[in-house]
Scaffold this active site. Structure first.
Site, mmCIF file in Angstrom:
data_model
loop_
_atom_site.group_PDB
_atom_site.id
_atom_site.type_symbol
_atom_site.label_atom_id
_atom_site.label_comp_id
_atom_site.label_asym_id
_atom_site.label_seq_id
_atom_site.Cartn_x
_atom_site.Cartn_y
_atom_site.Cartn_z
ATOM 1 C CB THR A 103 34.855 36.148 32.555
ATOM 2 O OG1 THR A 103 33.851 36.801 33.318
ATOM 3 C CG2 THR A 103 34.373 35.909 31.139
ATOM 4 C CE LYS A 178 31.154 37.874 31.941
ATOM 5 N NZ LYS A 178 30.717 38.905 32.840
ATOM 6 C CE LYS A 246 39.404 37.792 31.510
ATOM 7 N NZ LYS A 246 38.336 37.353 32.348
HETATM 8 P P1 NAP Z 1 40.664 41.946 39.983
HETATM 9 O O1 NAP Z 1 40.238 43.141 40.772
HETATM 10 O O2 NAP Z 1 41.967 42.002 39.244
HETATM 11 O O3 NAP Z 1 40.629 40.691 40.965
HETATM 12 C C1 NAP Z 1 41.303 39.509 40.734
HETATM 13 C C2 NAP Z 1 41.953 39.103 42.045
HETATM 14 O O4 NAP Z 1 42.537 37.834 41.886
HETATM 15 C C3 NAP Z 1 43.063 40.084 42.438
HETATM 16 O O5 NAP Z 1 42.886 40.465 43.782
HETATM 17 C C4 NAP Z 1 44.320 39.290 42.208
HETATM 18 O O6 NAP Z 1 45.372 39.523 43.113
HETATM 19 C C5 NAP Z 1 43.840 37.858 42.392
HETATM 20 N N1 NAP Z 1 44.697 36.988 41.606
HETATM 21 C C6 NAP Z 1 44.913 37.033 40.264
HETATM 22 N N2 NAP Z 1 45.760 36.087 39.916
HETATM 23 C C7 NAP Z 1 46.098 35.421 41.038
HETATM 24 C C8 NAP Z 1 46.958 34.355 41.300
HETATM 25 N N3 NAP Z 1 47.635 33.753 40.303
HETATM 26 N N4 NAP Z 1 47.085 33.954 42.566
HETATM 27 C C9 NAP Z 1 46.390 34.571 43.553
HETATM 28 N N5 NAP Z 1 45.549 35.586 43.377
HETATM 29 C C10 NAP Z 1 45.421 36.009 42.119
HETATM 30 O O7 NAP Z 1 39.552 41.576 38.896
HETATM 31 P P2 NAP Z 1 37.959 41.553 39.033
HETATM 32 O O8 NAP Z 1 37.406 42.766 38.377
HETATM 33 O O9 NAP Z 1 37.564 41.237 40.431
HETATM 34 O O10 NAP Z 1 37.627 40.336 38.038
HETATM 35 C C11 NAP Z 1 37.830 38.987 38.395
HETATM 36 C C12 NAP Z 1 37.236 38.087 37.315
HETATM 37 O O11 NAP Z 1 35.843 38.369 37.180
HETATM 38 C C13 NAP Z 1 37.828 38.287 35.924
HETATM 39 O O12 NAP Z 1 37.837 37.051 35.243
HETATM 40 C C14 NAP Z 1 36.860 39.258 35.269
HETATM 41 O O13 NAP Z 1 36.880 39.144 33.858
HETATM 42 C C15 NAP Z 1 35.551 38.776 35.860
HETATM 43 N N6 NAP Z 1 34.469 39.769 35.943
HETATM 44 C C16 NAP Z 1 34.701 41.054 36.323
HETATM 45 C C17 NAP Z 1 33.628 41.952 36.394
HETATM 46 C C18 NAP Z 1 33.816 43.399 36.786
HETATM 47 O O14 NAP Z 1 32.930 44.206 36.529
HETATM 48 N N7 NAP Z 1 34.919 43.761 37.433
HETATM 49 C C19 NAP Z 1 32.345 41.523 36.103
HETATM 50 C C20 NAP Z 1 32.133 40.194 35.756
HETATM 51 C C21 NAP Z 1 33.205 39.331 35.675
HETATM 52 P P3 NAP Z 1 46.093 40.946 43.259
HETATM 53 O O15 NAP Z 1 45.292 41.606 44.328
HETATM 54 O O16 NAP Z 1 47.483 40.645 43.645
HETATM 55 O O17 NAP Z 1 45.992 41.629 41.917
#
Ligand code: NAP
Length: 303
Positions: A103, A178, A246
């Site tokens: 997102t 979104k 965010k």
């Molecule tokens: P998350 O668990 O923090 O996953 C993000 C992943 O991306 C982490 O494993 C992180 O690495 C990796 N990452 C971040 N920055 C990076 C970089 N610069 N280089 C390489 N890898 C990087 O978050 P998430 O919940 O999966 O969410 C991901 C996205 O989807 C976000 O934009 C969120 O708003 C959106 N979203 C989430 C949900 C939900 O329910 N969780 C639902 C819809 C949308 P590390 O392992 O080192 O932290």
């Protein structure tokens, strides 16, 4: 674009966190060759154990892939993995496609579209709704912006991860859709917590309350899925508070740009700032309960 297919299309995946690991897993299960990269390699290990191959940089993922997915946290992370040193842009070849499923900002989606188009590479924004549960069950709602012909070619991949897949318009339109989703959730999260707080002080059995209201006209995904987590005092993510902040920040900025007032969204944003100030930025969004409890000097026990 030719439709994608297992055995033919090489898929890359960057970002194997809460959402990305499960989503990429479905693509691997469908038989696609999968190359993965994540900042913390340990979070990609379960995918590697299932036959995915590690790449040391986003650039290398792009070099080995026809379709490159990103599912990272913040706009700055997306910018880094796509545009900066060792980013996707340095490894892509003409004819490949970038699909961002995180997102983020509609303007960044358009910027990536234009920057990559100049290299013969397509770019699609395809953020999702449905949470960690939807990612695990492959039942996400996917909201897409980009060229119709490219989106049509990608459909078999989207179908591995989602149940409802809707193309909303050109690059950036998926992110705007979104934002509509996040505006809707923002106020409903307040309602969920206020409902439970009221029921608790009225001496009701909150499991029965959730059962009654969750299947009536007031029912929502949030009350049915996050309500029970709140009752158990389970504030693990799910969906991180800092990611929701965010999203609300992006939606408020877009609303300001469009000249509209969204007072419900602004209130939710402020309440979530309080949740973060209480030390819960990395908790799930159901931790909003903690801020509302504090305002009323209540602490509900786990039930
Ligand atoms: P998350 O668990 O923090 O996953 C993000 C992943 O991306 C982490 O494993 C992180 O690495 C990796 N990452 C971040 N920055 C990076 C970089 N610069 N280089 C390489 N890898 C990087 O978050 P998430 O919940 O999966 O969410 C991901 C996205 O989807 C976000 O934009 C969120 O708003 C959106 N979203 C989430 C949900 C939900 O329910 N969780 C639902 C819809 C949308 P590390 O392992 O080192 O932290």
């Amino acid at each position: 674009m030719e439709p994608v297919a297992p055995g033919k299309t090489r898929v890359g995946w960057i970002g194997t966190g809460v959402m990305g690991a499960a989503m990429a897993g479905h693509i691997r299960e469908a038989g696609y060759e999968l190359t993965v990269y994540n900042r913390t390699r340990a979070k990609a290990e379960p995918l590697l154990a299932r036959g995915a191959v590690w790449a040391p940089t986003p650039r290398e993922v792009a070099r080995r892939s026809d379709v490159i997915f990103t599912m990272v946290g913040f706009p700055a992370d997306l910018r880094q993995v796509v545009l900066e040193t060792d980013g996707v842009i340095h490894g892509v070849t003409a004819g490949s496609v970038l699909v961002d499923m995180g997102t983020g900002e509609p303007a960044l989606a358009r910027e990536l579209y234009e920057t990559l188009q100049a290299r013969g590479v397509a770019s699609v924004d395809a953020p999702v709704s449905g949470g960690d549960i939807g990612a695990r069950n492959a039942s996400l709602s996917i909201m897409i912006g980009g060229d119709a012909e490219v989106v049509a070619g990608l459909m078999p991949l989207f179908q591995c991860m989602g149940k409802l897949i809707i193309h909303h318009g050109p690059a950036g339109a998926g992110q705007h859709a979104k934002m509509c989703n996040q505006v809707l959730i923002a106020s409903s999260m307040i309602s969920v917590c206020e409902c439970l707080l009221y029921g608790y002080k009225a001496g009701l059995d909150l499991r029965k309350v959730i059962e009654s209201v969750g299947s009536g006209a007031a029912g929502s995904w949030a009350i049915n899925n996050l309500g029970p987590r709140i009752l158990k005092r389970d504030f693990d993510p799910g969906f991180f508070v800092e990611h929701f902040l965010k999203d609300m920040g992006i939606a408020l900025a877009e609303a300001g740009r469009m000249g509209i007032a969204l007072p419900g969204l602004a209130l939710a944003h402020q309440l979530y700032q309080s949740v973060k100030a209480l030390g819960h930025g990395r908790s799930g969004t159901q931790a909003l309960m903690l801020a509302l409890e504090r305002m009323s000097n209540v602490e509900m026990p786990a039930v």
